[in-house]
Design a protein around this motif. Structure first.
Motif, PDB file in Angstrom:
ATOM      1  N   PRO A 260       0.836  -1.256  -0.045  1.00 22.13           N
ATOM      2  CA  PRO A 260       0.081   0.050  -0.012  1.00 22.13           C
ATOM      3  C   PRO A 260       0.711   1.326  -0.254  1.00 22.13           C
ATOM      4  O   PRO A 260       1.930   1.295   0.715  1.00 22.13           O
ATOM      5  CB  PRO A 260      -0.762  -0.207   1.274  1.00 22.13           C
ATOM      6  N   GLY A 261       0.638   2.274  -1.053  1.00 24.91           N
ATOM      7  CA  GLY A 261       1.075   3.514  -1.077  1.00 24.91           C
ATOM      8  C   GLY A 261       2.446   3.537  -1.618  1.00 24.91           C
ATOM      9  O   GLY A 261       2.974   4.631  -2.075  1.00 24.91           O
ATOM     10  N   THR A 262       2.744   2.238  -2.486  1.00 21.79           N
ATOM     11  CA  THR A 262       3.982   2.191  -3.251  1.00 21.79           C
ATOM     12  C   THR A 262       3.417   2.115  -4.512  1.00 21.79           C
ATOM     13  O   THR A 262       2.646   1.122  -5.024  1.00 21.79           O
ATOM     14  CB  THR A 262       4.917   0.894  -2.850  1.00 21.79           C
ATOM     15  N   PRO A 263       4.008   3.015  -5.505  1.00 24.02           N
ATOM     16  CA  PRO A 263       3.924   2.707  -6.887  1.00 24.02           C
ATOM     17  C   PRO A 263       4.359   1.245  -7.237  1.00 24.02           C
ATOM     18  O   PRO A 263       5.219   0.995  -7.189  1.00 24.02           O
ATOM     19  CB  PRO A 263       4.656   3.717  -7.561  1.00 24.02           C
ATOM     20  N   VAL A 264       3.478   0.776  -8.416  1.00 27.77           N
ATOM     21  CA  VAL A 264       3.889  -0.704  -8.723  1.00 27.77           C
ATOM     22  C   VAL A 264       4.057  -0.514 -10.243  1.00 27.77           C
ATOM     23  O   VAL A 264       2.959  -0.199 -10.992  1.00 27.77           O
ATOM     24  CB  VAL A 264       2.874  -1.644  -8.617  1.00 27.77           C
ATOM     25  N   LYS A 265       5.104  -1.143 -10.904  1.00 29.73           N
ATOM     26  CA  LYS A 265       5.103  -0.950 -12.245  1.00 29.73           C
ATOM     27  C   LYS A 265       5.401  -2.686 -12.533  1.00 29.73           C
ATOM     28  O   LYS A 265       6.649  -3.148 -12.088  1.00 29.73           O
ATOM     29  CB  LYS A 265       6.473  -0.120 -12.765  1.00 29.73           C
ATOM     30  N   LEU A 266       4.428  -3.154 -13.354  1.00 33.13           N
ATOM     31  CA  LEU A 266       4.608  -4.750 -13.612  1.00 33.13           C
ATOM     32  C   LEU A 266       5.156  -4.731 -15.253  1.00 33.13           C
ATOM     33  O   LEU A 266       4.400  -4.100 -16.056  1.00 33.13           O
ATOM     34  CB  LEU A 266       3.181  -5.210 -13.785  1.00 33.13           C
ATOM     35  N   LEU A 267       6.098  -5.577 -15.283  1.00 31.78           N
ATOM     36  CA  LEU A 267       6.583  -5.840 -16.824  1.00 31.78           C
ATOM     37  C   LEU A 267       6.661  -7.307 -17.082  1.00 31.78           C
ATOM     38  O   LEU A 267       7.168  -7.875 -16.121  1.00 31.78           O
ATOM     39  CB  LEU A 267       8.082  -5.014 -16.926  1.00 31.78           C
ATOM     40  N   TRP A 268       6.160  -7.634 -18.148  1.00 33.86           N
ATOM     41  CA  TRP A 268       6.351  -8.793 -18.401  1.00 33.86           C
ATOM     42  C   TRP A 268       7.140  -8.934 -19.783  1.00 33.86           C
ATOM     43  O   TRP A 268       7.066  -8.186 -20.707  1.00 33.86           O
ATOM     44  CB  TRP A 268       4.797  -9.535 -19.067  1.00 33.86           C
ATOM     45  N   SER A 269       7.979  -9.963 -19.900  1.00 32.73           N
ATOM     46  CA  SER A 269       8.754 -10.076 -21.227  1.00 32.73           C
ATOM     47  C   SER A 269       7.811 -10.424 -22.109  1.00 32.73           C
ATOM     48  O   SER A 269       6.480 -11.228 -21.943  1.00 32.73           O
ATOM     49  CB  SER A 269       9.594 -11.150 -21.029  1.00 32.73           C
ATOM     50  N   ARG A 270       8.080 -10.695 -23.392  1.00 33.00           N
ATOM     51  CA  ARG A 270       7.160 -10.988 -24.248  1.00 33.00           C
ATOM     52  C   ARG A 270       6.802 -12.597 -24.266  1.00 33.00           C
ATOM     53  O   ARG A 270       5.666 -13.111 -24.391  1.00 33.00           O
ATOM     54  CB  ARG A 270       7.907 -10.701 -25.769  1.00 33.00           C
ATOM     55  N   ALA A 271       7.873 -13.270 -23.884  1.00 33.61           N
ATOM     56  CA  ALA A 271       7.713 -14.600 -23.662  1.00 33.61           C
ATOM     57  C   ALA A 271       6.520 -15.037 -22.512  1.00 33.61           C
ATOM     58  O   ALA A 271       5.644 -15.791 -22.500  1.00 33.61           O
ATOM     59  CB  ALA A 271       8.879 -15.641 -23.387  1.00 33.61           C
ATOM     60  N   GLU A 272       6.916 -14.297 -21.290  1.00 36.69           N
ATOM     61  CA  GLU A 272       5.815 -14.216 -20.366  1.00 36.69           C
ATOM     62  C   GLU A 272       4.464 -14.119 -20.870  1.00 36.69           C
ATOM     63  O   GLU A 272       3.501 -14.790 -20.451  1.00 36.69           O
ATOM     64  CB  GLU A 272       6.264 -13.376 -19.201  1.00 36.69           C
ATOM     65  N   ASP A 273       4.367 -12.943 -21.653  1.00 35.58           N
ATOM     66  CA  ASP A 273       2.863 -12.479 -22.022  1.00 35.58           C
ATOM     67  C   ASP A 273       2.230 -13.474 -22.826  1.00 35.58           C
ATOM     68  O   ASP A 273       1.179 -13.775 -22.734  1.00 35.58           O
ATOM     69  CB  ASP A 273       3.278 -11.407 -22.685  1.00 35.58           C
ATOM     70  N   MET A 274       2.849 -14.195 -23.665  1.00 35.74           N
ATOM     71  CA  MET A 274       2.364 -15.366 -24.552  1.00 35.74           C
ATOM     72  C   MET A 274       2.045 -16.431 -23.679  1.00 35.74           C
ATOM     73  O   MET A 274       1.395 -17.368 -24.162  1.00 35.74           O
ATOM     74  CB  MET A 274       3.452 -15.713 -25.609  1.00 35.74           C
ATOM     75  N   LEU A 275       2.256 -16.417 -22.354  1.00 37.41           N
ATOM     76  CA  LEU A 275       1.773 -17.666 -21.569  1.00 37.41           C
ATOM     77  C   LEU A 275       0.629 -17.568 -21.115  1.00 37.41           C
ATOM     78  O   LEU A 275      -0.123 -18.344 -20.450  1.00 37.41           O
ATOM     79  CB  LEU A 275       2.822 -17.882 -20.445  1.00 37.41           C
ATOM     80  N   HIS A 276       0.099 -16.295 -21.135  1.00 39.02           N
ATOM     81  CA  HIS A 276      -1.138 -15.825 -20.333  1.00 39.02           C
ATOM     82  C   HIS A 276      -2.262 -15.830 -21.391  1.00 39.02           C
ATOM     83  O   HIS A 276      -2.379 -15.112 -22.476  1.00 39.02           O
ATOM     84  CB  HIS A 276      -1.050 -14.519 -19.689  1.00 39.02           C
ATOM     85  N   GLY A 277      -3.327 -16.802 -21.280  1.00 35.74           N
ATOM     86  CA  GLY A 277      -4.476 -16.626 -22.444  1.00 35.74           C
ATOM     87  C   GLY A 277      -4.637 -18.269 -22.726  1.00 35.74           C
ATOM     88  O   GLY A 277      -3.537 -18.939 -22.467  1.00 35.74           O
ATOM     89  N   ALA A 278      -5.521 -18.474 -23.479  1.00 39.00           N
ATOM     90  CA  ALA A 278      -5.567 -19.779 -23.777  1.00 39.00           C
ATOM     91  C   ALA A 278      -5.154 -20.090 -25.177  1.00 39.00           C
ATOM     92  O   ALA A 278      -4.845 -21.462 -25.426  1.00 39.00           O
ATOM     93  CB  ALA A 278      -7.244 -20.196 -23.769  1.00 39.00           C
TER      94      ALA A 278
END
Length: 181
Positions: free
Chosen positions: A26-44
């Motif tokens: 709480p109260g801390t900015p969050v920056k979430l980065l996925w690599s392209r390889a990680e992004d391609m694992l999410h979804g069917a």
């Protein structure tokens, strides 16, 4: 939040992950980065799926269904059995081999879309079944193209209701077979 490498629609798993992290800090900015390889694992669906469908879609096909392979150990057992039974029943009723009746990854010809807009009322997964029956019974060419599906433990990328939707799908299958006989 951005990225997604071209993904659109309501399924944004990166938002859920960013919110979960932000709640822990709480109260801390969050920056979430996925690599392209990680992004391609999410979804069917695997990223090359669209290319396979387009490759199977020629000027003679009116409907190309991305047929999920459901390999043992890669797909949940319940999904494999439910899909096999529904495909078997649909093939029996339509006298046409349909290896995957519930894949939402489909390409439709303009001619078929015009007929769908005229004949089919919107709905959920059951509407996909009516479209399939309509296409098969009205002489549209239905083709399948095998696609790779990604299933991850602990993630659910489907909004399929295990109690309600199967009954609606089978009801729509029998009703559409009667309607488009």
């Amino acid at each position: 939040l951005g990225g997604g490498f071209g993904r659109r629609g309501a399924f944004h798993d990166f938002v859920k992950q960013a919110v979960a992290i932000a709640k822990q800090l709480p109260g801390t900015p969050v920056k979430l980065l996925w690599s392209r390889a990680e992004d391609m694992l999410h979804g069917a669906y695997h990223p090359l799926t669209q290319a396979r469908l387009v490759g199977g879609f020629d000027e003679k096909a009116d409907l190309v269904i991305g047929s999920r392979t459901f390999k043992r150990g890669l797909a949940p057992l319940k999904r494999r059995w439910a899909n096999r039974f529904t495909a078997w029943l649909t093939t029996l009723l339509l006298s046409q081999s349909i290896p995957d009746t519930q894949s939402g990854y489909r390409l439709h010809s303009r001619r078929l879309v015009e007929t769908i807009l005229e004949k089919v009322r919107g709905g959920r997964y059951d509407s996909e079944m009516e479209i399939l029956v309509l296409a098969a019974r009205r002489g549209f060419k239905v083709a399948s193209e095998p696609i790779r599906t990604i299933y991850q433990d602990g993630t659910s990328s489907s909004h399929f209701s295990k109690r309600r939707d199967p009954f609606k799908i089978y009801w729509k299958l029998f009703r559409a077979c009667w309607k488009y006989r």
